[in-house]
Motif scaffolding. Sequence first.
Motif, PDB file in Angstrom:
ATOM      1  N   ILE A  66       0.831  -1.207   0.000  1.00  0.00           N
ATOM      2  CA  ILE A  66       0.000   0.000   0.000  1.00  0.00           C
ATOM      3  C   ILE A  66       0.864   1.254   0.000  1.00  0.00           C
ATOM      4  O   ILE A  66       0.616   2.209  -0.750  1.00  0.00           O
ATOM      5  CB  ILE A  66      -0.943  -0.009   1.217  1.00  0.00           C
ATOM      6  CG1 ILE A  66      -2.064  -1.044   1.005  1.00  0.00           C
ATOM      7  CG2 ILE A  66      -1.539   1.377   1.467  1.00  0.00           C
ATOM      8  CD1 ILE A  66      -2.911  -1.301   2.236  1.00  0.00           C
ATOM      9  N   THR A  67       1.904   1.266   0.836  1.00  0.00           N
ATOM     10  CA  THR A  67       2.787   2.428   0.929  1.00  0.00           C
ATOM     11  C   THR A  67       3.395   2.767  -0.428  1.00  0.00           C
ATOM     12  O   THR A  67       3.500   3.952  -0.795  1.00  0.00           O
ATOM     13  CB  THR A  67       3.903   2.177   1.956  1.00  0.00           C
ATOM     14  OG1 THR A  67       3.307   1.966   3.248  1.00  0.00           O
ATOM     15  CG2 THR A  67       4.865   3.346   2.032  1.00  0.00           C
ATOM     16  N   CYS A  68       3.777   1.749  -1.176  1.00  0.00           N
ATOM     17  CA  CYS A  68       4.363   1.986  -2.507  1.00  0.00           C
ATOM     18  C   CYS A  68       3.348   2.616  -3.454  1.00  0.00           C
ATOM     19  O   CYS A  68       3.679   3.542  -4.207  1.00  0.00           O
ATOM     20  CB  CYS A  68       4.865   0.667  -3.102  1.00  0.00           C
ATOM     21  SG  CYS A  68       6.276  -0.031  -2.227  1.00  0.00           S
ATOM     22  N   MET A  69       2.115   2.133  -3.413  1.00  0.00           N
ATOM     23  CA  MET A  69       1.089   2.693  -4.291  1.00  0.00           C
ATOM     24  C   MET A  69       0.756   4.135  -3.892  1.00  0.00           C
ATOM     25  O   MET A  69       0.481   4.978  -4.743  1.00  0.00           O
ATOM     26  CB  MET A  69      -0.159   1.820  -4.270  1.00  0.00           C
ATOM     27  CG  MET A  69       0.014   0.517  -5.031  1.00  0.00           C
ATOM     28  SD  MET A  69       0.367   0.823  -6.792  1.00  0.00           S
ATOM     29  CE  MET A  69       1.086  -0.753  -7.266  1.00  0.00           C
ATOM     30  N   ILE A  70       0.782   4.418  -2.606  1.00  0.00           N
ATOM     31  CA  ILE A  70       0.578   5.801  -2.157  1.00  0.00           C
ATOM     32  C   ILE A  70       1.680   6.697  -2.714  1.00  0.00           C
ATOM     33  O   ILE A  70       1.426   7.838  -3.136  1.00  0.00           O
ATOM     34  CB  ILE A  70       0.513   5.873  -0.625  1.00  0.00           C
ATOM     35  CG1 ILE A  70      -0.776   5.219  -0.105  1.00  0.00           C
ATOM     36  CG2 ILE A  70       0.588   7.324  -0.146  1.00  0.00           C
ATOM     37  CD1 ILE A  70      -0.843   5.086   1.402  1.00  0.00           C
ATOM     38  N   ILE A  83      -4.485   4.020  -8.182  1.00  0.00           N
ATOM     39  CA  ILE A  83      -5.776   4.193  -7.508  1.00  0.00           C
ATOM     40  C   ILE A  83      -6.525   2.865  -7.461  1.00  0.00           C
ATOM     41  O   ILE A  83      -7.055   2.466  -6.413  1.00  0.00           O
ATOM     42  CB  ILE A  83      -6.603   5.281  -8.214  1.00  0.00           C
ATOM     43  CG1 ILE A  83      -5.972   6.659  -7.966  1.00  0.00           C
ATOM     44  CG2 ILE A  83      -8.052   5.268  -7.740  1.00  0.00           C
ATOM     45  CD1 ILE A  83      -6.540   7.774  -8.829  1.00  0.00           C
ATOM     46  N   SER A  84      -6.559   2.151  -8.585  1.00  0.00           N
ATOM     47  CA  SER A  84      -7.247   0.854  -8.619  1.00  0.00           C
ATOM     48  C   SER A  84      -6.569  -0.170  -7.716  1.00  0.00           C
ATOM     49  O   SER A  84      -7.239  -0.957  -7.040  1.00  0.00           O
ATOM     50  CB  SER A  84      -7.304   0.328 -10.060  1.00  0.00           C
ATOM     51  OG  SER A  84      -8.052   1.201 -10.871  1.00  0.00           O
ATOM     52  N   GLU A  85      -5.239  -0.149  -7.706  1.00  0.00           N
ATOM     53  CA  GLU A  85      -4.517  -1.073  -6.831  1.00  0.00           C
ATOM     54  C   GLU A  85      -4.773  -0.753  -5.358  1.00  0.00           C
ATOM     55  O   GLU A  85      -4.929  -1.658  -4.532  1.00  0.00           O
ATOM     56  CB  GLU A  85      -3.022  -1.007  -7.126  1.00  0.00           C
ATOM     57  CG  GLU A  85      -2.597  -1.832  -8.319  1.00  0.00           C
ATOM     58  CD  GLU A  85      -2.827  -3.315  -8.089  1.00  0.00           C
ATOM     59  OE1 GLU A  85      -2.093  -3.923  -7.281  1.00  0.00           O
ATOM     60  OE2 GLU A  85      -3.763  -3.853  -8.704  1.00  0.00           O
TER      61      GLU A  85
END
Length: 222
Positions: A66-70, A83-85
Amino acid sequence: IEMEETHRDALISLERVDERLGRWENILEVYNKQLACFAEPKEQIDIYSKVSKVYENHFNDIENAITCMIQITLIDSENLMAISELERLYEIAERWQDLRDILNVHLNTLNNVNEHVEIYRKLGEVYRDKLNDAYSSVESYQSLIGIAPDDVPALYALADLYQDAEDYISAIDYLNRVINCLTDPSEAITVHLRIGTLYDKYLQDDQAAEERYKACLDIDAG
């Protein structure tokens, strides 16, 4: 510049070798070095995406994924992949308030209102089933049918929400809208019967209840 290019090539080669050998802790170190070396936003996004997948798939570490996608959304706030991930990962992690927030971000990112339908549906489900917020769930489903007025699952959801709130007139209104959309006689009978029960049990309107019960018989006879 030549030294820098050589360093970049070496990091890419190390990534390839570590991935082939399944050395996932090593590859995370390589990715961290790549992040320090590769400055272009597109490159950074690509690296954070790969790091996220490694954390999720090889360490079962959803929080770091999650941190990486943020981090990607901090680089590009409208990155639909991230956003979808995040929607998917927040659901896995049962972070319902964060899921609500990112769904709203997704809504604001899309230009085509027809693409909003499934997001409003998901928001309605999250508010209803995970956040115990019936009012916001109703708002989400009403937004959905504002775009797709004949969406039967959303009409059913609104009928259920209003019935749970003991607003039986509104529940009947949405059930009537369901009937207008149906082509299956057996389902229409079920909805007429439900409406008749609401009139009979909760509104004490014998005439309206009788009309619905007769409607069931008429459909069945036809």
